[in-house]
Design an enzyme around this catalytic site. Structure first.
Site, PDB file in Angstrom:
ATOM      1  N   ARG A  98      66.977 -67.109 -15.534  1.00 55.97           N
ATOM      2  CA  ARG A  98      65.730 -66.613 -16.124  1.00 55.97           C
ATOM      3  C   ARG A  98      65.669 -65.111 -15.892  1.00 55.97           C
ATOM      4  O   ARG A  98      66.206 -64.603 -14.911  1.00 55.97           O
ATOM      5  CB  ARG A  98      64.539 -67.289 -15.455  1.00 55.97           C
ATOM      6  CG  ARG A  98      63.199 -66.948 -16.094  1.00 55.97           C
ATOM      7  CD  ARG A  98      62.072 -67.741 -15.416  1.00 55.97           C
ATOM      8  NE  ARG A  98      60.843 -67.635 -16.143  1.00 55.97           N
ATOM      9  CZ  ARG A  98      59.956 -66.663 -15.977  1.00 55.97           C
ATOM     10  NH1 ARG A  98      60.190 -65.696 -15.118  1.00 55.97           N
ATOM     11  NH2 ARG A  98      58.837 -66.649 -16.670  1.00 55.97           N
ATOM     12  N   HIS A  99      64.977 -64.412 -16.774  1.00 53.33           N
ATOM     13  CA  HIS A  99      64.838 -62.966 -16.614  1.00 53.33           C
ATOM     14  C   HIS A  99      64.106 -62.634 -15.318  1.00 53.33           C
ATOM     15  O   HIS A  99      63.376 -63.458 -14.771  1.00 53.33           O
ATOM     16  CB  HIS A  99      64.107 -62.348 -17.814  1.00 53.33           C
ATOM     17  CG  HIS A  99      62.692 -62.833 -17.984  1.00 53.33           C
ATOM     18  ND1 HIS A  99      61.641 -62.349 -17.233  1.00 53.33           N
ATOM     19  CD2 HIS A  99      62.172 -63.756 -18.800  1.00 53.33           C
ATOM     20  CE1 HIS A  99      60.537 -62.941 -17.591  1.00 53.33           C
ATOM     21  NE2 HIS A  99      60.822 -63.818 -18.549  1.00 53.33           N
ATOM     22  N   GLY A 100      64.287 -61.422 -14.840  1.00 59.29           N
ATOM     23  CA  GLY A 100      63.587 -60.960 -13.649  1.00 59.29           C
ATOM     24  C   GLY A 100      62.119 -60.690 -13.940  1.00 59.29           C
ATOM     25  O   GLY A 100      61.673 -60.757 -15.090  1.00 59.29           O
ATOM     26  N   ARG A 160      62.995 -57.786 -21.957  1.00 59.07           N
ATOM     27  CA  ARG A 160      63.173 -58.186 -20.550  1.00 59.07           C
ATOM     28  C   ARG A 160      64.451 -58.996 -20.339  1.00 59.07           C
ATOM     29  O   ARG A 160      65.095 -58.895 -19.310  1.00 59.07           O
ATOM     30  CB  ARG A 160      61.946 -58.936 -20.042  1.00 59.07           C
ATOM     31  CG  ARG A 160      61.678 -60.245 -20.757  1.00 59.07           C
ATOM     32  CD  ARG A 160      60.310 -60.807 -20.346  1.00 59.07           C
ATOM     33  NE  ARG A 160      59.980 -62.015 -21.047  1.00 59.07           N
ATOM     34  CZ  ARG A 160      59.389 -62.067 -22.231  1.00 59.07           C
ATOM     35  NH1 ARG A 160      59.078 -60.961 -22.873  1.00 59.07           N
ATOM     36  NH2 ARG A 160      59.101 -63.223 -22.781  1.00 59.07           N
ATOM     37  N   LYS A 209      67.177 -58.753 -22.336  1.00 57.87           N
ATOM     38  CA  LYS A 209      68.296 -57.823 -22.546  1.00 57.87           C
ATOM     39  C   LYS A 209      68.554 -57.022 -21.277  1.00 57.87           C
ATOM     40  O   LYS A 209      69.702 -56.848 -20.868  1.00 57.87           O
ATOM     41  CB  LYS A 209      67.982 -56.872 -23.709  1.00 57.87           C
ATOM     42  CG  LYS A 209      68.141 -57.506 -25.064  1.00 57.87           C
ATOM     43  CD  LYS A 209      67.703 -56.602 -26.184  1.00 57.87           C
ATOM     44  CE  LYS A 209      68.671 -55.476 -26.404  1.00 57.87           C
ATOM     45  NZ  LYS A 209      68.351 -54.694 -27.625  1.00 57.87           N
ATOM     46  N   GLU A 227      62.039 -66.718 -27.111  1.00 56.01           N
ATOM     47  CA  GLU A 227      60.987 -67.670 -26.793  1.00 56.01           C
ATOM     48  C   GLU A 227      60.257 -68.062 -28.066  1.00 56.01           C
ATOM     49  O   GLU A 227      60.275 -67.333 -29.046  1.00 56.01           O
ATOM     50  CB  GLU A 227      59.951 -67.035 -25.852  1.00 56.01           C
ATOM     51  CG  GLU A 227      60.392 -66.979 -24.425  1.00 56.01           C
ATOM     52  CD  GLU A 227      59.313 -66.413 -23.540  1.00 56.01           C
ATOM     53  OE1 GLU A 227      59.010 -67.077 -22.540  1.00 56.01           O
ATOM     54  OE2 GLU A 227      58.790 -65.332 -23.824  1.00 56.01           O
ATOM     55  N   ASP A 287      57.139 -68.517 -30.541  1.00 56.59           N
ATOM     56  CA  ASP A 287      56.039 -67.612 -30.865  1.00 56.59           C
ATOM     57  C   ASP A 287      54.744 -68.255 -30.385  1.00 56.59           C
ATOM     58  O   ASP A 287      54.385 -69.347 -30.812  1.00 56.59           O
ATOM     59  CB  ASP A 287      56.002 -67.389 -32.386  1.00 56.59           C
ATOM     60  CG  ASP A 287      54.905 -66.431 -32.822  1.00 56.59           C
ATOM     61  OD1 ASP A 287      54.071 -66.020 -31.985  1.00 56.59           O
ATOM     62  OD2 ASP A 287      54.889 -66.088 -34.011  1.00 56.59           O
TER      63      ASP A 287
END
Length: 107
Positions: free
Chosen positions: A11-13, A70, A72, A94, A96
């Site tokens: 998952r993104h930070g 985020r 990327k 994600e 919408d």
């Protein structure tokens, strides 16, 4: 034929939307960068991932990421640690959130 592939999902930070408790999806309504804490978290995880793979005699060959800012930024940090260029794909965005996009999570 038995494949010996291993997949990791990351998952993104921490991003600005997480700190401000704002729902954020595509289309992005503001520049939702990783926070300093988020960048540090991902650097640490990327190094752990690299070490784990090395201990197991494995390597990571591909990085796929959504093209949201985020994610990327997260993929680029991991990319730097692993020496692999990420592949960005809008199909990984994600969902919408419609009228709730860029609103408080409490809405």
């Amino acid at each position: 034929m038995k494949l010996n592939n291993k997949y990791y999902i990351l998952r993104h930070g921490e991003a600005i939307s997480n700190v401000k408790e704002i729902v954020s999806s595509w289309p992005e309504k503001f520049d939702n960068h990783l926070t300093k804490k988020g960048r540090e978290m991902i650097k640490k995880v990327a190094q752990q991932l690299k070490n784990t793979c090395a201990e197991q005699g494995r390597s990571i060959d591909l990085i796929f990421s959504s093209d949201l800012l985020r994610t990327k930024q997260t993929a680029q940090i991991v990319s730097k640690a692993l020496g692999i260029k990420p592949k960005f794909d809008k199909r990984l965005r994600e969902i919408d959130f419609g009228v709730f996009n860029s609103k408080s999570i409490f809405d």
